[in-house]
Each structure stands twice: as structure tokens, then as C-alpha cells.
Motif scaffolding. Structure first.
Motif, PDB file in Angstrom:
ATOM      1  N   ASP A  34      30.602  47.651  29.365  1.00 43.51           N
ATOM      2  CA  ASP A  34      31.899  47.175  29.822  1.00 43.51           C
ATOM      3  C   ASP A  34      32.672  46.528  28.677  1.00 43.51           C
ATOM      4  O   ASP A  34      32.088  46.034  27.711  1.00 43.51           O
ATOM      5  CB  ASP A  34      31.730  46.160  30.955  1.00 43.51           C
ATOM      6  N   ASP A  35      33.992  46.534  28.827  1.00 47.17           N
ATOM      7  CA  ASP A  35      34.856  45.856  27.863  1.00 47.17           C
ATOM      8  C   ASP A  35      34.459  44.384  27.726  1.00 47.17           C
ATOM      9  O   ASP A  35      33.995  43.760  28.689  1.00 47.17           O
ATOM     10  CB  ASP A  35      36.316  45.904  28.349  1.00 47.17           C
ATOM     11  N   ASP A  37      36.439  41.965  27.611  1.00 44.45           N
ATOM     12  CA  ASP A  37      37.274  41.117  28.465  1.00 44.45           C
ATOM     13  C   ASP A  37      36.837  41.134  29.924  1.00 44.45           C
ATOM     14  O   ASP A  37      37.438  40.465  30.761  1.00 44.45           O
ATOM     15  CB  ASP A  37      38.760  41.502  28.343  1.00 44.45           C
ATOM     16  N   MET A  38      35.762  41.876  30.249  1.00 41.69           N
ATOM     17  CA  MET A  38      35.222  41.874  31.608  1.00 41.69           C
ATOM     18  C   MET A  38      33.962  41.024  31.712  1.00 41.69           C
ATOM     19  O   MET A  38      33.477  40.766  32.814  1.00 41.69           O
ATOM     20  CB  MET A  38      34.893  43.306  32.048  1.00 41.69           C
ATOM     21  N   TYR A  86      38.077  50.961  38.894  1.00 46.10           N
ATOM     22  CA  TYR A  86      38.691  50.049  37.930  1.00 46.10           C
ATOM     23  C   TYR A  86      38.984  50.764  36.615  1.00 46.10           C
ATOM     24  O   TYR A  86      38.149  51.528  36.102  1.00 46.10           O
ATOM     25  CB  TYR A  86      37.758  48.868  37.669  1.00 46.10           C
ATOM     26  N   GLN A  87      40.164  50.527  36.070  1.00 48.16           N
ATOM     27  CA  GLN A  87      40.554  51.075  34.772  1.00 48.16           C
ATOM     28  C   GLN A  87      40.603  49.932  33.762  1.00 48.16           C
ATOM     29  O   GLN A  87      41.394  48.997  33.910  1.00 48.16           O
ATOM     30  CB  GLN A  87      41.917  51.760  34.862  1.00 48.16           C
ATOM     31  N   ASP A  88      39.753  49.989  32.747  1.00 49.59           N
ATOM     32  CA  ASP A  88      39.693  48.887  31.792  1.00 49.59           C
ATOM     33  C   ASP A  88      40.820  48.970  30.770  1.00 49.59           C
ATOM     34  O   ASP A  88      41.689  49.851  30.843  1.00 49.59           O
ATOM     35  CB  ASP A  88      38.319  48.828  31.114  1.00 49.59           C
ATOM     36  N   SER A  89      40.809  48.061  29.807  1.00 49.96           N
ATOM     37  CA  SER A  89      41.897  47.979  28.834  1.00 49.96           C
ATOM     38  C   SER A  89      41.986  49.206  27.932  1.00 49.96           C
ATOM     39  O   SER A  89      43.024  49.447  27.312  1.00 49.96           O
ATOM     40  CB  SER A  89      41.726  46.721  27.969  1.00 49.96           C
ATOM     41  N   SER A  94      35.969  53.380  36.088  1.00 56.23           N
ATOM     42  CA  SER A  94      34.620  53.191  36.616  1.00 56.23           C
ATOM     43  C   SER A  94      34.711  52.900  38.104  1.00 56.23           C
ATOM     44  O   SER A  94      35.732  52.425  38.604  1.00 56.23           O
ATOM     45  CB  SER A  94      33.900  52.046  35.896  1.00 56.23           C
ATOM     46  N   ARG A 123      31.186  39.714  36.397  1.00 53.41           N
ATOM     47  CA  ARG A 123      32.239  40.450  35.698  1.00 53.41           C
ATOM     48  C   ARG A 123      33.599  39.936  36.158  1.00 53.41           C
ATOM     49  O   ARG A 123      33.746  39.408  37.264  1.00 53.41           O
ATOM     50  CB  ARG A 123      32.151  41.963  35.976  1.00 53.41           C
ATOM     51  N   PHE A 125      37.724  41.107  36.556  1.00 51.84           N
ATOM     52  CA  PHE A 125      38.571  42.292  36.676  1.00 51.84           C
ATOM     53  C   PHE A 125      40.029  41.860  36.807  1.00 51.84           C
ATOM     54  O   PHE A 125      40.361  41.061  37.683  1.00 51.84           O
ATOM     55  CB  PHE A 125      38.172  43.112  37.912  1.00 51.84           C
ATOM     56  N   ARG A 129      44.564  46.206  37.298  1.00 41.55           N
ATOM     57  CA  ARG A 129      43.798  47.350  36.804  1.00 41.55           C
ATOM     58  C   ARG A 129      42.836  47.900  37.854  1.00 41.55           C
ATOM     59  O   ARG A 129      42.108  48.845  37.586  1.00 41.55           O
ATOM     60  CB  ARG A 129      43.028  46.963  35.537  1.00 41.55           C
TER      61      ARG A 129
END
Length: 313
Positions: A34-35, A37-38, A86-89, A94, A123, A125, A129
Motif C-alpha cells: 500500500d501507499d 499515505d495509507m 479504493y484508488q490510491d494516490s 484495490s 489503514r 483512506f 478516493r
């Protein structure tokens, strides 16, 4: 140590068990880490939208908002379990199951802090996003509509978000959290939808009962009826009516509840300070709950008996 503290040992058995979803549900897009930032966001003061990694020293990532324009608004939704796309940065998509801990907002940007069952870790979120919410029955929802209609949350505007007068706190260790303040009288609001006032009135006890009911890995229909009856009696103590539309609205809320030990530790702290009549009510329904599905766990039974004897002393 309060009379309910021993219950916490039971909760850790199932707090991270993934919710049961339809056979058509499959987690996706989790091959890569995961990013950053998560994995523990800290929204810093004076730097708009800036985030830095802020892992807790016990190895778990916790979400903490340090910007004094952010506030938490999801107390009633804590413990709600569902899945999200969820769409990360980086634009990666995912699909994962989460149990909600809190929603932080400043009226423009919001963050969901949750336990991710796919990662088996906390996490964060960014709300804008979240592409879609998948409920436990497999039905897909628009995220904002789901949070407002199903979870009963309201997203305040910037003008309605109040700034605290004291400096923002350091990152919080949830297991050390103090109990939240509880109103002495009925908590009924003109904007309430069915079931909202009732779940506020019985919030701590219903989460304890749900956790006990899930101790065997499943929440049975008979157990749900016992918990609904508990909510009705707790509401009666608080001077709040509970009608059939309220029971109907509470049922899916209870099914989504899968409170983690940090949420339940707050509930136990509040219950330790509750009037004795409310404590006795909870113990009575905990006993009924163990008989509801026809199966008694000896450890649960012995623990409830010890607590009952202490309360009777």
C-alpha cells in the motif's frame, strides 16, 4: 480495574476475522504494498493537505489528525464493516474489506481510518478516493450516499467545523483512550433517522454484546433479536421510544458491527462508569445471549458469572 475489564480478552479472538461476503466477492489489486499515505497519516498543522508517515511504536499504524480544522464525526459508525474499491494516490485500484474506526473531516477533505482485513493492519483512506462501497450482502453503493444513509453520518461544511481551543494532541494510543462523555438525558435530534437515537443510547452495550455474539465466529439471528431487545430496554431507561421502524433500521447496523478491541476498550471504560442498573441490564442480556444459539462457551459463561457475582456484591 473495572468489572468489565475481563471481557476484553474475549474480543481479541475475532476482532480481525474478515467479514463474510458473498461468494462473488474477491479482494483485488493487493499484490503491491500500500501507499505510504495509507499506513498511518498525520495531517500536519499549517501545511495544507500535507501528510507524513506516523507509525505507532507498538507496530500498528494509527491515524491521527493534527490539523485543528479537522474533527472526528463517526462515533456511531465505529465498528461498521464493509468492503471498498479504493484508488490510491498513484491511481492503483484495490478491493478490500475494512472495519471502520473513525471519519475525520474539515468539511472539504475527509479521511477514513479503519482496520484493513486484507492487510491485517490499520489503514487510512482518503474519502474522495473511495470509488465504491460494497455492503455485506454484496450490494454496491455510492460512497457518500452509503455513509450518509446507511451509516447515518453527516458531512459538515467548513463553516460548521469547530476548532479546538487547546493545542492538538499527539498521536493517540487507542487502548489508553478515556471514555467519551455521555449525555445524561435523552439524546434525540430533529434530523434523526429511524434507529439513530437508539443506537446512540445503547452504543457501548450493544457493541459489547455483538462482540460476545461473534466470539464463536458467527452472528446468529437469535442473537440479533436478543441485542435488539437489549437496545429497547436501554432506551426505555433513557426515556427514548423504540418502534418497529427503529428495530428494522438497527438490524443491518448490527450485522455490520465487528468492533475491534480498541473500540471496545472505550466501551468498557464507559460501562465501568455507568449506573449500576445499566450494568446489571447488560449482564442480564449477556447471559441471555449465550443461550440464544443453544451453544455455551465455558470461558464466556465463567467470565459472565464472575462479573455477575461482583456486581451483586
Amino acid at each position: 480495574m473495572g468489572v468489565f475489564d475481563g471481557l476484553a480478552r474475549l474480543f481479541r479472538r475475532t476482532e480481525s476475522v474478515p467479514p463474510v461476503m458473498p461468494a462473488t466477492f474477491h479482494p483485488e489489486g493487493l499484490a503491491e504494498p500500500d501507499d505510504a499515505d495509507m499506513t498511518g497519516l498525520f495531517v500536519t498543522i499549517g501545511v495544507e493537505s500535507a501528510v507524513v508517515d506516523q507509525p505507532a511504536h507498538d507496530g500498528r499504524a494509527h491515524f491521527c489528525v493534527g490539523n485543528d480544522k479537522f474533527q472526528a464525526i463517526a462515533e456511531e459508525a465505529a465498528g461498521s464493516t464493509f468492503a471498498i474499491d479504493y484508488q490510491d494516490s498513484k491511481g492503483n485500484l484495490s478491493r478490500r474489506r475494512i472495519t471502520m474506526r473513525e471519519l475525520y473531516t474539515n468539511g472539504e477533505r475527509s479521511y477514513v481510518q479503519a482496520f484493513c482485513h486484507e492487510r491485517r493492519a490499520a489503514r487510512s483512506f482518503r474519502f474522495d478516493r473511495i470509488v465504491e462501497v460494497i455492503d455485506l450482502d454484496g450490494e454496491c453503493h455510492d460512497p457518500r450516499q452509503f455513509f450518509i444513509e446507511a451509516l447515518g453520518l453527516e458531512f459538515p461544511t467548513v463553516a460548521t467545523v469547530s476548532s479546538p481551543t487547546k493545542p492538538p494532541a499527539s498521536p493517540v494510543r487507542y487502548e489508553q483512550s478515556a471514555p467519551r462523555n455521555r449525555a445524561a438525558g435523552p439524546d434525540v435530534r430533529t434530523t434523526d433517522k429511524p434507529g439513530m437515537a437508539q443506537r446512540r443510547a445503547a452504543r457501548d452495550g450493544l457493541r459489547v454484546l455483538v462482540a460476545l455474539a461473534r466470539a464463536d465466529g458467527e452472528l446468529h439471528p437469535e442473537e440479533l433479536e436478543v441485542i435488539l431487545d437489549y437496545i429497547a430496554e436501554q432506551c426505555d431507561l433513557c426515556g427514548i421510544d423504540m418502534m418497529e421502524p427503529d428495530r428494522a433500521a438497527l438490524l443491518p447496523y448490527l450485522k455490520r458491527q465487528q468492533p475491534s478491541s480498541d473500540i471496545l476498550s472505550e466501551c468498557l471504560l464507559a460501562l465501568n462508569a455507568a449506573p449500576r442498573i445499566q450494568q446489571r441490564l447488560l449482564i442480564r442480556f449477556a447471559m441471555m445471549l449465550m443461550d440464544a444459539d443453544g451453544v455455551q462457551d465455558p470461558a464466556e459463561f465463567n467470565l459472565i458469572m464472575r462479573i455477575q457475582q461482583e456486581l451483586a456484591g
